[in-house]
Design a protein around this motif. Structure first.
Motif, PDB file in Angstrom:
ATOM      1  N   ASP A 128       0.715  -1.368   0.222  1.00 25.89           N
ATOM      2  CA  ASP A 128       0.156   0.140   0.040  1.00 25.89           C
ATOM      3  C   ASP A 128       0.962   1.153   0.109  1.00 25.89           C
ATOM      4  O   ASP A 128       0.356   2.380  -0.490  1.00 25.89           O
ATOM      5  N   ILE A 129       2.121   1.042   0.600  1.00 23.47           N
ATOM      6  CA  ILE A 129       3.056   2.122   0.731  1.00 23.47           C
ATOM      7  C   ILE A 129       4.436   1.707   0.035  1.00 23.47           C
ATOM      8  O   ILE A 129       4.950   0.513   0.529  1.00 23.47           O
ATOM      9  N   LEU A 130       4.895   2.517  -0.831  1.00 25.37           N
ATOM     10  CA  LEU A 130       6.130   2.187  -1.320  1.00 25.37           C
ATOM     11  C   LEU A 130       7.115   3.281  -1.191  1.00 25.37           C
ATOM     12  O   LEU A 130       6.890   4.526  -1.571  1.00 25.37           O
ATOM     13  N   LYS A 131       8.490   2.962  -0.708  1.00 25.20           N
ATOM     14  CA  LYS A 131       9.417   3.828  -0.835  1.00 25.20           C
ATOM     15  C   LYS A 131      10.519   3.319  -1.669  1.00 25.20           C
ATOM     16  O   LYS A 131      10.840   2.026  -1.447  1.00 25.20           O
ATOM     17  N   ILE A 132      10.845   3.799  -2.954  1.00 24.07           N
ATOM     18  CA  ILE A 132      11.529   3.406  -3.911  1.00 24.07           C
ATOM     19  C   ILE A 132      12.836   4.709  -4.502  1.00 24.07           C
ATOM     20  O   ILE A 132      12.447   5.478  -4.323  1.00 24.07           O
ATOM     21  N   SER A 133      13.817   4.042  -4.557  1.00 21.14           N
ATOM     22  CA  SER A 133      15.038   5.016  -4.699  1.00 21.14           C
ATOM     23  C   SER A 133      15.250   4.974  -6.187  1.00 21.14           C
ATOM     24  O   SER A 133      14.704   4.213  -7.052  1.00 21.14           O
ATOM     25  N   ASP A 134      15.987   6.100  -6.845  1.00 24.75           N
ATOM     26  CA  ASP A 134      16.415   6.246  -8.104  1.00 24.75           C
ATOM     27  C   ASP A 134      16.942   5.144  -9.023  1.00 24.75           C
ATOM     28  O   ASP A 134      16.417   4.658 -10.071  1.00 24.75           O
ATOM     29  N   ASN A 135      17.818   4.487  -8.283  1.00 23.43           N
ATOM     30  CA  ASN A 135      18.591   3.553  -9.072  1.00 23.43           C
ATOM     31  C   ASN A 135      17.450   2.080  -9.197  1.00 23.43           C
ATOM     32  O   ASN A 135      17.702   1.407 -10.194  1.00 23.43           O
ATOM     33  N   GLU A 136      16.664   2.172  -8.251  1.00 20.72           N
ATOM     34  CA  GLU A 136      15.513   0.915  -8.176  1.00 20.72           C
ATOM     35  C   GLU A 136      14.559   1.217  -9.268  1.00 20.72           C
ATOM     36  O   GLU A 136      14.073   0.416  -9.830  1.00 20.72           O
ATOM     37  N   ILE A 137      14.310   2.465  -9.325  1.00 19.60           N
ATOM     38  CA  ILE A 137      13.399   2.889 -10.573  1.00 19.60           C
ATOM     39  C   ILE A 137      13.867   2.485 -11.931  1.00 19.60           C
ATOM     40  O   ILE A 137      12.958   1.926 -12.581  1.00 19.60           O
ATOM     41  N   THR A 138      15.134   2.605 -12.114  1.00 17.74           N
ATOM     42  CA  THR A 138      15.850   2.601 -13.497  1.00 17.74           C
ATOM     43  C   THR A 138      15.789   1.101 -13.521  1.00 17.74           C
ATOM     44  O   THR A 138      15.769   0.356 -14.642  1.00 17.74           O
ATOM     45  N   PHE A 139      16.161   0.506 -12.554  1.00 13.21           N
ATOM     46  CA  PHE A 139      16.574  -1.093 -12.257  1.00 13.21           C
ATOM     47  C   PHE A 139      15.176  -1.645 -12.754  1.00 13.21           C
ATOM     48  O   PHE A 139      15.412  -3.015 -13.404  1.00 13.21           O
ATOM     49  N   MET A 140      14.170  -1.425 -12.231  1.00 15.17           N
ATOM     50  CA  MET A 140      12.711  -2.246 -12.480  1.00 15.17           C
ATOM     51  C   MET A 140      12.167  -1.895 -13.897  1.00 15.17           C
ATOM     52  O   MET A 140      11.402  -2.608 -14.510  1.00 15.17           O
ATOM     53  N   THR A 141      12.406  -0.454 -14.345  1.00 15.95           N
ATOM     54  CA  THR A 141      11.886   0.055 -15.635  1.00 15.95           C
ATOM     55  C   THR A 141      12.591  -0.020 -16.943  1.00 15.95           C
ATOM     56  O   THR A 141      12.122   0.362 -17.896  1.00 15.95           O
ATOM     57  N   GLY A 142      13.837   0.293 -16.756  1.00 16.58           N
ATOM     58  CA  GLY A 142      14.697   0.579 -17.611  1.00 16.58           C
ATOM     59  C   GLY A 142      14.709   2.058 -17.918  1.00 16.58           C
ATOM     60  O   GLY A 142      15.518   2.488 -18.940  1.00 16.58           O
ATOM     61  N   GLU A 143      14.155   2.750 -17.317  1.00 11.59           N
ATOM     62  CA  GLU A 143      14.012   4.442 -17.669  1.00 11.59           C
ATOM     63  C   GLU A 143      14.731   4.941 -17.031  1.00 11.59           C
ATOM     64  O   GLU A 143      15.151   5.213 -15.676  1.00 11.59           O
ATOM     65  N   GLU A 144      15.666   6.010 -17.678  1.00 15.38           N
ATOM     66  CA  GLU A 144      16.436   7.020 -17.047  1.00 15.38           C
ATOM     67  C   GLU A 144      15.634   8.180 -16.578  1.00 15.38           C
ATOM     68  O   GLU A 144      16.045   9.194 -15.731  1.00 15.38           O
TER      69      GLU A 144
END
Length: 328
Positions: free
Chosen positions: A195-211
């Motif tokens: 229900d609550i997500l804390k995610i870091s910049d490197n994890e966002i890129t890791f999971m989506t491939g998006e810079e």
């Protein structure tokens, strides 16, 4: 969140020793300081400093380090009745190297380590710590190995049935995974349950491939429909997403920064503190999001001025004074 629940946050996961560099000996050898650590308990320690009731479920070895961890966490006020002591497997150790750019590199001694030996039966024995919690918090490091993964899934089932809010921080540590794909699989599982997500910049890129981090986080929100999301960008601040409202707050750059260990955990705890105060629906308000992010960014900045994390979390008064001194 039920007012009958007596625990604010219960967390499950790794509890370990972070050996951080602390100078050089007369012989020219690196000196390492044994700091109690592990993301879930770091989060709980900060919440306890803020006057909240917390509990932990996990496993350490019945060795000198395990006994140290039990004593230090109890000193922080965390309910450690859910801590198991393994008679055969030693406490997990992590050696933290500070890199020239201020980031960190980890060397883990965990194959096996006691934290991965937690069982479903041991979670069941402590189910009251989960059922009586308003929020159940976890990361992915309790899903790297089969035994502890089953324990984690069992804990999540109990938490869901008890109506707990589920808080998730991927806390990606690539060296601990057998493959990148397995890490992504378990992070996806956490994303599907929280229900609550804390995610870091490197994890966002890791999971989506998006810079493009904003695009990446929207991909995650659209796929998993997570009600409340916090994206952290290190010294560049953080952003909150809730109910269609989005707020960005810049970071606090502290000239006294020593290392970044525990900064993300301090942010996460600060966010949960505000969830307990306002609820998820209350955080659809942009002003409350700004209040949360300002506090969380400041708290994370403060902890970077200390060695370690678990035993040196800032108090609410210290964070508020820091914000005031910064002119925010």
């Amino acid at each position: 969140m039920s007012c009958e629940k007596k625990i604010d946050v219960t967390a499950l996961g790794e509890l370990l020793i972070d050996f951080t560099q602390n100078g050089v000996s007369e012989q020219g050898n690196n000196l390492f300081e044994a700091n109690p650590g592990g993301a879930p308990c770091n989060v709980l320690a900060m919440l306890n400093k803020a006057g909240k009731k917390t509990a932990f479920i996990g496993k350490v070895g019945n060795d000198m380090f395990g006994k140290l961890l039990k004593a230090k966490t109890q000193e922080q006020g965390i309910d450690m009745t859910g801590l198991e002591m393994d008679e055969e497997v030693h406490t997990t150790l992590a050696f933290v190297e500070k890199l020239p750019n201020g980031d960190r590199d980890f060397s883990f001694y965990r194959n096996p380590g006691a934290d991965i030996m937690l069982t479903e039966e041991e979670v069941e024995a402590h189910r009251d710590l989960i059922e009586n919690a308003k929020i159940f918090h976890l990361g992915t490091l309790s899903m790297t190995h089969d035994t502890v993964e089953k324990a984690t899934i069992k804990a999540l089932e109990i938490a869901k049935a008890a109506g707990c809010l589920i808080s998730f921080d991927p806390n990606l540590r690539p060296p601990l995974w057998s493959s990148e794909e397995k890490a992504k699989e378990k992070i996806r599982y956490g994303l599907s349950k929280c229900d609550i997500l804390k995610i870091s910049d490197n994890e966002i890129t890791f999971m989506t491939g998006e810079e493009d981090l904003d695009k990446g986080i929207h991909m995650i929100i659209d796929e998993y429909h997570i009600p409340l999301v916090f994206a952290t960008f290190g010294p560049d601040g953080s952003k909150a997403y809730c109910g269609g409202t989005e707020v960005y707050v810049e970071g606090f750059l502290n000239p006294n920064t020593i290392e970044t260990t525990g900064a993300g955990d301090t942010f996460c705890a600060s966010a949960l503190l505000h969830v307990l105060k306002y609820g998820i629906d209350g955080l659809k308000d942009a002003d409350k999001q700004k209040e949360l992010l300002t506090f969380a960014n400041a708290a994370a900045s403060l902890v970077t001025t200390k060695k370690g994390a678990l035993c040196v979390m800032p108090t609410v008064d210290q964070v508020e004074a820091y914000i005031k001194e910064s002119g925010r």
